[in-house]
Design an enzyme around this catalytic site. Structure first.
Site, short mmCIF file in Angstrom:
data_model
loop_
_atom_site.label_atom_id
_atom_site.label_comp_id
_atom_site.label_asym_id
_atom_site.label_seq_id
_atom_site.Cartn_x
_atom_site.Cartn_y
_atom_site.Cartn_z
CG ASP A 8 18.57 17.18 51.52
OD1 ASP A 8 18.92 16.98 52.70
OD2 ASP A 8 19.35 17.56 50.64
CG ASP A 10 21.87 21.66 54.39
OD1 ASP A 10 21.26 22.37 55.19
OD2 ASP A 10 22.86 20.97 54.69
NE ARG A 53 30.79 18.44 53.82
CZ ARG A 53 29.52 18.24 53.46
NH1 ARG A 53 28.80 19.24 53.00
NH2 ARG A 53 28.97 17.04 53.55
CB SER A 96 18.94 16.53 56.32
OG SER A 96 20.03 17.35 56.02
N GLY A 97 21.66 14.84 55.94
CA GLY A 97 23.01 14.68 56.49
C GLY A 97 23.48 15.94 57.19
CE LYS A 140 20.03 12.88 52.83
NZ LYS A 140 19.57 14.13 52.24
CG ASP A 163 19.99 19.41 46.94
OD1 ASP A 163 19.93 18.61 47.90
OD2 ASP A 163 20.77 20.38 46.93
CG ASN A 166 23.30 13.24 50.62
OD1 ASN A 166 22.95 14.05 49.76
ND2 ASN A 166 23.22 13.49 51.90
#
Length: 516
Positions: A8, A10, A53, A96-97, A140, A163, A166
């Protein structure tokens, strides 16, 4: 065998949440962080959270975002980790999103080839508040499946590191899932949990797994080579003594030496067996403690639901009390009392001419008359008192349940910490197991080398034995005994080739029939 490691972005590759930092440009970081936390905990789905967001970022300049992306700190140990994984010939990717504007900079800094992220929609250099990309609505795991299919590998050959909620799909499906400073829901399904903000700890876990896999391959290769070999013993370059007496002395020395090495090898095998048992027991204990931690976490979550229900009930009662008080004349009463207090304060604190002071006194007296004429509805007052008692009861429930939730939370943390300690001890036992097994293998090679020397010695001594007189008759029972002994010696040598321990008595039997 591990062939791909997926991270991931972030809070894993970078030390922070990119969208939270971008949100500071529009002073909406707190709103974004709140939504992010809900998504990480799995309280809302990722698609909803990212749309909410990004909508808050509408109007921000893409140039400003580029500057923020340049300043985002990398996670401790990330450069060393990526470099070492590449040295091990492993593919590395980011799924990653988060956003390509950040991921591309990280990709270039670390030399990561494959990056899969989402993208901001930009018009006239500013964000429109919309987001596009494969990870807005897709998972993912969907991306990972396409990747492994194109690469010609399987999910079992993948390590996934993440972490948040997702990340669960890919961590759960990968051959080896690692939760890195993760939420409880991720820890629950991961194979390994790392709670330090240092990616070299993740690297250690991956290297341990690679070592184990290489050990297995080596053992299988050795078994195959042993099967192909006629004797299973190395070629001997042993130099014989010039006299038979000297050769016999050499034999005695070699037999003493091989006996000592056999004992040392057995001691290492014993240590390996003990450490494997310790490791397996610790891993079993690890699972039990993790289950306990999850049990207390679930208990805490259920109690927190009761806390929220009691708060809701209390607040509802308080709203009813306010409505009753305001509709029963209390509002007017409070208003008059405040006006009277205001007039009294002016009279007490200011120097006034007599005419103005008399007017204020008259005004205050008129307000007091009005106040006396106001009568609260008795039934409403009684109802309000009843509701106040009900509110107090609900508040007591809030306090009681909150204390229980805190107790469960502390128990959960205790077991998670204990889990980390057990995992460290299990890793140490595994290292000792590998070390002892390697030492035993080295001693076994020494054993085989000396046994080859003994075979050379035995051949020399056998060629110098005096010929026995031929017996006309030989006992059939003695012949049978010799055949049985020879068969036993052949079975012993077969056991030796497979790595089994050979006793001194068995070694003498091998020498007697010159087997090996």
């Amino acid at each position: 065998m591990i062939k791909l490691v997926v991270f991931d972005l972030d809070n894993v590759i970078i030390d922070g949440e990119a969208i939270d930092e971008i949100g500071k440009l529009a002073n909406v970081e707190e709103d974004i962080a709140e939504i992010t936390e809900k998504a990480m905990q799995g309280e809302i789905d990722f698609e909803t959270s990212i749309n909410q967001r990004v909508k808050l970022l509408e109007g921000i300049s893409i140039d400003e975002i580029q500057k923020v992306a340049d300043e985002l700190p990398l996670m401790n140990g990330v450069a060393e980790t990526i470099a070492r994984l590449k040295e091990e010939n492993l593919d590395v990717a980011i799924i990653s999103g988060s956003f390509d504007v950040v991921a591309e900079k990280v990709k270039n800094k670390l030399g990561i080839e494959k990056v899969y992220t989402n993208s901001f929609t930009v018009e006239d250099g500013k964000l429109t508040g919309e987001v596009t990309g494969p990870l807005v609505s897709g998972s993912k795991l969907d991306i990972l499946k396409d990747y492994v299919e194109d690469a010609g590998i399987t999910l079992d050959e993948v390590v996934a590191v993440g972490d948040g909620a997702n990340d669960i799909s890919m961590i759960e499906s990968a051959g080896y899932g690692i939760a890195f400073n993760a939420k409880d829901s991720v820890k629950e399904i991961a194979d390994i949990v790392v709670d330090e903000k240092d990616l070299t700890k993740v690297l250690d876990e991956i290297l341990n797994q690679l070592t184990t896999e290489k050990d297995i391959v080596t053992v299988e290769k050795e078994k195959t080579e042993d099967k192909k070999s006629n004797s299973g013993l190395p070629e001997s370059n042993f130099v014989l003594a010039d006299t038979i007496a000297g050769v016999r002395r050499q034999k005695d020395e070699k037999e003493a030496e091989i006996s000592k090495i056999a004992d040392e090898r057995e001691e290492f095998n014993k240590i390996a067996k003990e450490q494997r048992k310790i490791r397996d027991e610790l891993n079993a204990s690890l699972k039990e403690n993790l289950n306990k931690a999850i049990e207390f976490r679930n208990e805490r979550n259920e109690i927190n639901k009761a806390v929220e229900a009691a708060k809701k009930a209390r607040n509802s009662v308080n709203d009813k009390i306010k409505n009753i008080e305001w509709t029963s004349g209390k509002r007017d009463k409070i208003k008059l009392e405040n006006e009277i207090k205001k007039i009294d304060k002016i009279i007490e604190t200011r120097v006034l001419d007599i005419k103005k002071e008399n007017q204020l006194v008259k005004n205050a007296n008129d307000l007091r008359k009005q106040l006396m004429e106001i009568h609260e509805d008795k039934s409403a007052k009684d109802e309000a008192q009843k509701l106040k008692k009900e509110s107090e009861k609900e508040h007591e429930k809030v306090i009681e349940f909150s204390e229980k939730a805190q107790t469960a939370h502390e128990e959960m943390l205790k077991y998670f910490r204990k889990t980390d300690d057990i995992r460290t001890a299990a890793d140490e036992a595994h290292k000792k197991f590998i070390e002892a097994r390697q030492n035993a293998a080295a001693k076994h090679e020494e054993f085989k080398a000396i046994l080859s020397d003994i075979h050379v010695i035995n051949k020399k001594l056998g060629s110098n034995r005096p010929k026995k007189k031929k017996l006309d008759k030989k006992s059939s029972s003695e012949s049978n005994k010799n055949r049985e002994e020879k068969q036993k010696a052949e079975d012993i040598f077969k056991k030796f080739k497979e790595g089994g321990k050979v006793s001194t008595e068995e070694l003498l039997l091998l020498q007697k029939y010159n087997i090996g």
